[in-house]
Motif scaffolding. Sequence first.
Motif, PDB file in Angstrom:
ATOM      1  N   THR A  91       0.837  -1.205   0.000  1.00 60.08           N
ATOM      2  CA  THR A  91       0.000   0.000   0.000  1.00 60.08           C
ATOM      3  C   THR A  91       0.868   1.249   0.000  1.00 60.08           C
ATOM      4  O   THR A  91       0.636   2.196  -0.753  1.00 60.08           O
ATOM      5  N   SER A  92       1.889   1.244   0.847  1.00 60.70           N
ATOM      6  CA  SER A  92       2.797   2.386   0.908  1.00 60.70           C
ATOM      7  C   SER A  92       3.519   2.589  -0.416  1.00 60.70           C
ATOM      8  O   SER A  92       3.656   3.714  -0.902  1.00 60.70           O
ATOM      9  N   ALA A  93       3.953   1.492  -1.025  1.00 61.11           N
ATOM     10  CA  ALA A  93       4.677   1.581  -2.302  1.00 61.11           C
ATOM     11  C   ALA A  93       3.790   2.138  -3.399  1.00 61.11           C
ATOM     12  O   ALA A  93       4.259   2.844  -4.311  1.00 61.11           O
ATOM     13  N   ALA A  94       2.496   1.850  -3.323  1.00 60.08           N
ATOM     14  CA  ALA A  94       1.557   2.334  -4.337  1.00 60.08           C
ATOM     15  C   ALA A  94       1.090   3.757  -4.063  1.00 60.08           C
ATOM     16  O   ALA A  94       0.405   4.363  -4.897  1.00 60.08           O
ATOM     17  N   GLY A  95       1.437   4.283  -2.891  1.00 63.34           N
ATOM     18  CA  GLY A  95       1.058   5.646  -2.564  1.00 63.34           C
ATOM     19  C   GLY A  95      -0.394   5.825  -2.213  1.00 63.34           C
ATOM     20  O   GLY A  95      -0.959   6.902  -2.435  1.00 63.34           O
ATOM     21  N   VAL A  96      -1.016   4.806  -1.638  1.00 70.42           N
ATOM     22  CA  VAL A  96      -2.420   4.906  -1.257  1.00 70.42           C
ATOM     23  C   VAL A  96      -2.570   4.555   0.218  1.00 70.42           C
ATOM     24  O   VAL A  96      -1.672   3.978   0.834  1.00 70.42           O
ATOM     25  N   GLU A  97      -3.726   4.904   0.772  1.00 69.08           N
ATOM     26  CA  GLU A  97      -4.032   4.585   2.151  1.00 69.08           C
ATOM     27  C   GLU A  97      -5.188   3.597   2.198  1.00 69.08           C
ATOM     28  O   GLU A  97      -6.120   3.663   1.377  1.00 69.08           O
ATOM     29  N   LEU A  98      -5.122   2.681   3.142  1.00 67.99           N
ATOM     30  CA  LEU A  98      -6.221   1.737   3.314  1.00 67.99           C
ATOM     31  C   LEU A  98      -7.406   2.453   3.959  1.00 67.99           C
ATOM     32  O   LEU A  98      -7.227   3.235   4.901  1.00 67.99           O
ATOM     33  N   PRO A  99      -8.613   2.200   3.481  1.00 64.47           N
ATOM     34  CA  PRO A  99      -9.783   2.858   4.057  1.00 64.47           C
ATOM     35  C   PRO A  99     -10.193   2.231   5.383  1.00 64.47           C
ATOM     36  O   PRO A  99      -9.817   1.092   5.681  1.00 64.47           O
ATOM     37  N   LEU A 296     -10.828  -2.990   1.522  1.00 62.18           N
ATOM     38  CA  LEU A 296      -9.413  -2.735   1.798  1.00 62.18           C
ATOM     39  C   LEU A 296      -8.581  -2.656   0.532  1.00 62.18           C
ATOM     40  O   LEU A 296      -7.728  -1.780   0.379  1.00 62.18           O
ATOM     41  N   THR A 297      -8.809  -3.595  -0.391  1.00 61.83           N
ATOM     42  CA  THR A 297      -7.952  -3.678  -1.574  1.00 61.83           C
ATOM     43  C   THR A 297      -8.409  -2.769  -2.702  1.00 61.83           C
ATOM     44  O   THR A 297      -7.668  -2.602  -3.679  1.00 61.83           O
ATOM     45  N   LYS A 298      -9.561  -2.154  -2.573  1.00 56.94           N
ATOM     46  CA  LYS A 298     -10.074  -1.323  -3.669  1.00 56.94           C
ATOM     47  C   LYS A 298      -9.104  -0.213  -4.075  1.00 56.94           C
ATOM     48  O   LYS A 298      -8.848  -0.023  -5.278  1.00 56.94           O
ATOM     49  N   ALA A 302      -7.388   0.172  -7.727  1.00 54.37           N
ATOM     50  CA  ALA A 302      -7.592   1.399  -8.504  1.00 54.37           C
ATOM     51  C   ALA A 302      -6.247   2.016  -8.897  1.00 54.37           C
ATOM     52  O   ALA A 302      -6.079   2.499 -10.032  1.00 54.37           O
ATOM     53  N   ALA A 303      -5.284   1.979  -7.979  1.00 48.28           N
ATOM     54  CA  ALA A 303      -3.958   2.514  -8.288  1.00 48.28           C
ATOM     55  C   ALA A 303      -3.297   1.686  -9.383  1.00 48.28           C
ATOM     56  O   ALA A 303      -2.644   2.228 -10.283  1.00 48.28           O
ATOM     57  N   GLY A 304      -3.460   0.381  -9.316  1.00 47.69           N
ATOM     58  CA  GLY A 304      -2.902  -0.478 -10.350  1.00 47.69           C
ATOM     59  C   GLY A 304      -3.523  -0.212 -11.707  1.00 47.69           C
ATOM     60  O   GLY A 304      -2.826  -0.150 -12.728  1.00 47.69           O
TER      61      GLY A 304
END
Length: 341
Positions: A91-99, A296-298, A302-304
């Motif tokens: 998650t950190s590598a993708a630059g997103v936060e888990l909801p 969680l994975t949404k 979406a980043a991918g």
Amino acid sequence: MNWSLSALPIIGAPMAGTGTPELAAAISDAGGLGLLPGGYLTGAALADGITRVRRLTDRPFGVNLFLPTPVDEQRDTDRLRAYADALAPITSAAGVELPEPRWDGTDHFAEKLEVLVDARVAVVSFIFGPPPQDAVQRLHAAGSQVLATVTDAAEARAAVDAGADLLCLQGTDAGGHRGTHCVAAEPNACGWRELLPLVRAEVHLPIVVAGGVMSAHDVRDALDAGAVAVQCGSAFLLTDESGMNAAYRAGFTDPGLTGLTVTRAFSGRPARAIRNEFVERFDALAVPVYPIVNQLTKPLRAAGAAAGDRELVSLWAGTGWRQARPGPAADVVAALTADLV
């Protein structure tokens, strides 16, 4: 009840996130029955999709709904937190936060049911459980037939008891989510060829089969075995009308990705997908907490998709995915029914 909803015994799988009004309309226009996905939509978005289908075709079509899955926050919080911790590095590598989890979500089911009662579409299909009897009664009063997705004889009996008109018998070869009624249950490893005689011995509703149907030969086999129609998803994924994003398409068509598996890594529910890095890293750690794992994975998915990264998206695929071909959906319908004319 006789199959009379379409000229040809082809139903397009709804494929939430990838199915579009254009695809549903194209399948219906070609003589099959298109199903518009309603999963993960609001009532307003579903109503808009129905309007778009009706602008594109005057043929019958259907809509699919996900049945809400009960969750237990007290029971599942700790194991969900453990999965979230496992996801943290990627998650950190993708630059997103888990909801933050939404434990009270219903996928806007009641709202969408109202839309469908008003819309009076030809078919309403349900997945992830037997449809509620009151919903079936309201849809029948509106003139809609009810199609219930099942994966074994016990689920088929439950759907009959709920008042369903038709069954979609989904075998293990199907891509995407398996429609098991209990989220924690391990799905059987039976294809529709094995399941169909078992279910036909228990219930007497018309049965549509799904899973690995990619050719005219497969369609003929299904009809000869007693099915009234087939439901196809992977066969339509590369069509012009599909909503498949570029990352999904890249993974789906890459000859270097050869493995398929049934995984809970993306949503918490068992689903058949092509193995990518996400599956390799998280399949063994995933927990059967749907739809919370899906929440969680949404943002990761979406980043991918936004980055064109096939390793972060769910590459849903049935066992015959290599036979999928690009082009108009009408051509796929014609190819699937070539042995029937």
